[in-house]
Scaffold this motif. Structure first.
Motif, PDB file in Angstrom:
ATOM      1  N   ARG A 252       0.839  -1.185   0.000  1.00 54.28           N
ATOM      2  CA  ARG A 252       0.000   0.000   0.000  1.00 54.28           C
ATOM      3  C   ARG A 252       0.880   1.244   0.000  1.00 54.28           C
ATOM      4  O   ARG A 252       2.040   1.214   0.429  1.00 54.28           O
ATOM      5  N   ASP A 253       0.320   2.340  -0.471  1.00 51.36           N
ATOM      6  CA  ASP A 253       1.032   3.609  -0.380  1.00 51.36           C
ATOM      7  C   ASP A 253       1.270   3.940   1.085  1.00 51.36           C
ATOM      8  O   ASP A 253       0.438   3.632   1.950  1.00 51.36           O
ATOM      9  N   MET A 254       2.377   4.572   1.351  1.00 49.72           N
ATOM     10  CA  MET A 254       2.775   4.897   2.719  1.00 49.72           C
ATOM     11  C   MET A 254       1.643   5.579   3.480  1.00 49.72           C
ATOM     12  O   MET A 254       0.966   6.466   2.949  1.00 49.72           O
ATOM     13  N   PHE A 255       1.423   5.161   4.723  1.00 48.10           N
ATOM     14  CA  PHE A 255       0.388   5.785   5.543  1.00 48.10           C
ATOM     15  C   PHE A 255       0.750   7.243   5.829  1.00 48.10           C
ATOM     16  O   PHE A 255       1.924   7.623   5.813  1.00 48.10           O
ATOM     17  N   TRP A 265      -4.284   5.457   6.517  1.00 48.60           N
ATOM     18  CA  TRP A 265      -3.767   5.267   5.181  1.00 48.60           C
ATOM     19  C   TRP A 265      -4.019   6.493   4.298  1.00 48.60           C
ATOM     20  O   TRP A 265      -4.753   7.404   4.687  1.00 48.60           O
ATOM     21  N   ALA A 266      -3.394   6.489   3.140  1.00 51.71           N
ATOM     22  CA  ALA A 266      -3.464   7.650   2.250  1.00 51.71           C
ATOM     23  C   ALA A 266      -4.888   7.975   1.812  1.00 51.71           C
ATOM     24  O   ALA A 266      -5.196   9.136   1.513  1.00 51.71           O
ATOM     25  N   ASP A 267      -5.770   6.964   1.782  1.00 52.79           N
ATOM     26  CA  ASP A 267      -7.157   7.216   1.365  1.00 52.79           C
ATOM     27  C   ASP A 267      -8.046   7.651   2.528  1.00 52.79           C
ATOM     28  O   ASP A 267      -9.262   7.801   2.366  1.00 52.79           O
ATOM     29  N   GLY A 268      -7.454   7.854   3.702  1.00 51.75           N
ATOM     30  CA  GLY A 268      -8.202   8.336   4.853  1.00 51.75           C
ATOM     31  C   GLY A 268      -8.715   7.259   5.789  1.00 51.75           C
ATOM     32  O   GLY A 268      -9.201   7.566   6.889  1.00 51.75           O
ATOM     33  N   THR A 269      -8.625   5.994   5.385  1.00 53.64           N
ATOM     34  CA  THR A 269      -9.087   4.926   6.265  1.00 53.64           C
ATOM     35  C   THR A 269      -8.094   4.692   7.395  1.00 53.64           C
ATOM     36  O   THR A 269      -6.891   4.849   7.225  1.00 53.64           O
ATOM     37  N   LYS A 270      -8.641   4.310   8.558  1.00 56.80           N
ATOM     38  CA  LYS A 270      -7.815   4.035   9.723  1.00 56.80           C
ATOM     39  C   LYS A 270      -7.862   2.547  10.038  1.00 56.80           C
ATOM     40  O   LYS A 270      -8.879   1.891   9.824  1.00 56.80           O
TER      41      LYS A 270
END
Length: 347
Positions: A252-255, A265-270
């Motif tokens: 995944r892209d770096m948090f 995460w980069a998409d805003g999910t925790k």
């Protein structure tokens, strides 16, 4: 006060190679000062499963072939044993448990001080401590509030301690991939990187990559500026990539931040995370050279391919891309050591 023709700081692969070649370049008496209780550098402290990406035939220091099948890929303990035996055969005085605290130029000589009040002088000094003693952990937002465990790859040993946990491995290099691959069967593991992982075949067209590097001369080509711009790539024969897929280790892209109980995460999910392993490399530091006149304002060495440019009689061995692609490796430190010693003797 004890005098030597050459003082080498550090008894890892770089320091040992330097000491081995010193007599060929006119240094009759070499003294190697090592802070640890035995030679070998950082190898004994690496994680248990570490395996070289270069075959034994391309993993030797000057004057002593790596033992065993020349086409096998040595494991950590093999390298440790090799370096200990190499040190035992050296025509140099190796002083362990001797941590150097300062190196200064005085009256045309180098003055070297060590903990415990020990003092040495030498006509020339080679700093060969490398960067593995200073693990780098990036400054991540929320790190202070994270309630889980964080550690650097330098402190990782084996996967058993992480069984059943949610683990994020940060980094896209060889160590990050090796660690994530072996964590996969025991822990719910994700690899977090800033860009997609680059893969380099370990045996293109049936030959090991290092065979190609040698025969194309890329292994010794002085292309340092170009190499610094090349993205990190993982050398793999397919087994690590397959292990990641087999054990559902996703990338995944770096948090963006650490939270009290995990990551965002980069998409805003925790997500709740137990452990974050930073396989984010090391930083080169020379604290004992602070008063030597050999460092710039940011503490970086002022040098040209390993030879100090602001003071005479000082060299460096074991820095990444110091002269070539292989400068920081078992197969490359000997070439760099010989070059630096030849320039120090001429100077």
């Amino acid at each position: 006060m004890e005098h030597a023709d050459l003082i080498v700081i550090g008894a890892g692969q770089s320091g040992l190679a330097t000491a081995a070649l010193a007599p060929r370049h006119g240094f009759a008496r070499s003294l190697v000062l090592e802070s640890a209780d035995k030679p070998g550098g950082s190898w004994a402290r690496y994680y248990d499963s570490l395996t070289l990406f270069s075959p034994a035939r391309y993993s030797s220091l000057p004057g002593m072939c790596f033992p065993g099948d020349p086409d096998h890929y040595p494991e950590r303990d093999e390298v440790v044993d090799y370096l200990l035996e190499y040190a035992r055969r050296l025509p140099a005085d190796i002083r362990t448990s001797t941590a150097v605290t300062s190196v200064t130029r005085q009256g045309g000589m180098w003055s070297v001080r060590a903990e415990g009040g020990q003092n040495f002088t030498a006509s020339a000094v080679v700093a060969a401590t490398g960067d593995y003693g200073t693990p780098f952990v990036p400054d991540v937002t929320g790190q202070a509030e994270f309630g889980g465990r964080t550690l650097h790859a330098a402190d990782y040993r084996d996967p058993e301690a992480f069984a059943g946990q949610r683990v994020v491995v940060v980094g896209g290099g060889n160590s990050a991939i090796q660690i994530a691959a072996e964590l996969g069967p025991l822990a719910d593991t994700t690899l977090a990187t800033r860009r997609p992982v680059g893969w380099t075949p370990q045996r293109p067209l049936g030959r090991d990559l290092h065979w190609w590097l040698k025969h194309t001369r890329l292994d010794v080509a002085p292309i340092r500026r170009l190499l610094r711009k090349v993205p990190v790539s993982v050398i793999d024969d397919g087994s690590y990539r397959a292990a990641l897929d087999r054990n559902d280790v996703d990338r995944r892209d770096m948090f963006t931040r650490l939270t009290a109980d995990g990551v965002e995460w980069a998409d805003g999910t925790k997500e709740v995370v137990d452990v974050v392993v930073f396989a984010t490399g090391y930083r080169l530091t020379f604290p004992y050279l602070t008063a030597s006149g050999a460092l710039d304002g940011e503490g970086a060495p002022c040098h040209k391919v390993g030879v100090a440019t602001t003071v005479s009689g000082l060299g460096f061995v074991g820095m990444e891309f110091q002269r070539t692609f292989s400068s920081k490796t078992l197969r490359g430190v000997g070439r760099d050591a010989g070059y630096v010693l030849s320039r120090l003797r001429k100077g």
